[in-house]
Enzyme design. Structure first.
Site, short mmCIF file in Angstrom:
data_model
loop_
_atom_site.label_atom_id
_atom_site.label_comp_id
_atom_site.label_asym_id
_atom_site.label_seq_id
_atom_site.Cartn_x
_atom_site.Cartn_y
_atom_site.Cartn_z
N TYR A 270 28.69 -22.36 -10.74
CA TYR A 270 29.53 -22.73 -11.88
C TYR A 270 30.58 -21.67 -12.16
CZ TYR A 270 27.17 -19.37 -15.03
OH TYR A 270 26.71 -18.23 -15.63
N LYS B 124 27.62 -17.01 -8.62
CA LYS B 124 27.55 -17.51 -9.99
C LYS B 124 26.77 -18.83 -9.97
CE LYS B 124 30.44 -17.66 -14.14
NZ LYS B 124 29.54 -16.88 -14.97
N GLU C 288 24.46 -4.84 -15.20
CA GLU C 288 25.32 -5.68 -16.04
C GLU C 288 24.48 -6.24 -17.17
OE1 GLU C 288 26.79 -9.22 -14.06
OE2 GLU C 288 24.89 -9.57 -13.05
N LEU D 171 27.57 -9.80 -11.05
CA LEU D 171 28.65 -10.78 -10.91
C LEU D 171 29.98 -10.05 -11.04
CD1 LEU D 171 29.05 -13.97 -10.80
CD2 LEU D 171 29.84 -13.66 -13.15
#
Ligand code: PDD
Length: 289
Positions: free
Chosen positions: A36, A151, A183, A207
């Site tokens: 996505y 993702k 992250e 990411l």
């Protein structure tokens, strides 16, 4: 825009969200077998569409799924959605799953059309005054896999980790793997160490955020020193500022980490400067610059 008016895109058609249905045999539903993107639109203009579409391609390549649409077809469809849901800033969500197979089997089905879904939601950017109040975060062990650069819609680890933050009254978890901060559950992490903005380097452990890239770019353009390198947990704890960044939350200062104040517990001066620059950039997008 309320839910009953919300128009979404599903496999070539625009329809009311309540009328958009996907088979229970869709591999996105059964396996989380999909990828996505989330793209902000300010004043009807999509932010860094090319970068988002490039990252979508990278995610699709990584899961061995051919992109079902050309770049111009994506741009056209997203633009249609923006127009159909006009009136506010928007957050465009799109996902591609491997599609509906005849039966549940782990191997990829031979001839299946990917399912393409997209929707627009209201992007309620927080005001400067609210952003300045900052957020609370907790640190947690990064229990995710080693392909966090994809993702993927398979977000169970991220949702469990985010819920743990929420249970403790915080709104993000900063994830620690092998002694380094990677992250957040849905954001990238920046720290300020002796005046230098630092973020973890791009790798399969995180990411590659589009907002992260933009922050690095804006910092370089405005002569704000920055580095991409590992951030140890000890550095995270002694940083004078911690920020998180994402398409939907923009750049937010973390003012408490694990219940302890970050520096004096207030949004720091480097964040103040960066957020001004970021807001100017957004304004240029709105103005069509
Ligand atoms: N998430 N890291 C993770 C794990 C994320 O899920 C996200 C964004 C980011 C920031 O990426 P970007 O700047 O491109 O938004 C980093 C989106 C917003 C989401 O899942 O809703």
């Amino acid at each position: 825009m309320n839910d009953s008016e919300q128009i979404v895109y599903l496999n070539g058609e625009y329809k009311a969200i309540g009328d958009a249905c996907v088979s229970v045999l869709d591999r996105g539903f059964l396996f989380g077998d999909g990828v996505y993107e989330v793209i902000p639109a300010y004043g009807g203009k999509l932010l860094r569409l090319d970068s988002h579409l490039q990252r979508l391609n990278n995610s699709l390549d990584a899961i061995r799924l051919k992109n079902p649409m050309s770049g111009s077809a994506w741009a056209h469809m997203l633009d249609q959605l923006v127009q159909k849901n006009a009136g506010t800033d928007q957050s465009l969500y799109l996902q591609v799953t491997r599609g509906v197979a005849a039966k549940r089997e782990h191997e990829f089905p031979d001839t299946v059309k990917p399912t393409v879904f997209a929707m627009s939601s209201v992007l309620a950017s927080v005001s400067r005054a609210v952003a300045e109040q900052g957020i609370k975060a907790v640190t947690l062990d990064d229990i995710r896999w080693r392909a966090c650069n994809i993702k993927t819609t398979a977000l169970l680890a991220n949702t469990l980790l985010r819920q743990q933050a929420s249970d403790k009254g915080a709104s993000e978890s900063i994830l620690i793997r092998d002694g380094n901060a990677t992250e957040g559950t849905a954001s990238n992490v920046f720290v300020v160490l002796e005046g230098v903005i630092v973020t973890a380097p791009v790798s399969p452990l995180l990411l590659p955020g589009i907002t992260r890239d933009l922050v690095l770019e804006l910092a370089a353009k405005h002569d704000m020193p920055c580095q991409e390198r590992d951030i140890s947990e000890a550095e995270l704890r002694k940083a004078s500022e911690i920020w998180i960044s994402s398409s939907t939350r923009e750049i937010l200062p973390v003012i408490k980490l694990d219940g302890e104040k970050v520096a004096n517990g207030k949004a720091g001066p480097v964040w103040q400067k960066m957020i001004d620059i970021y807001q100017q950039y957004k304004q240029q997008i709105r103005d069509g610059a």
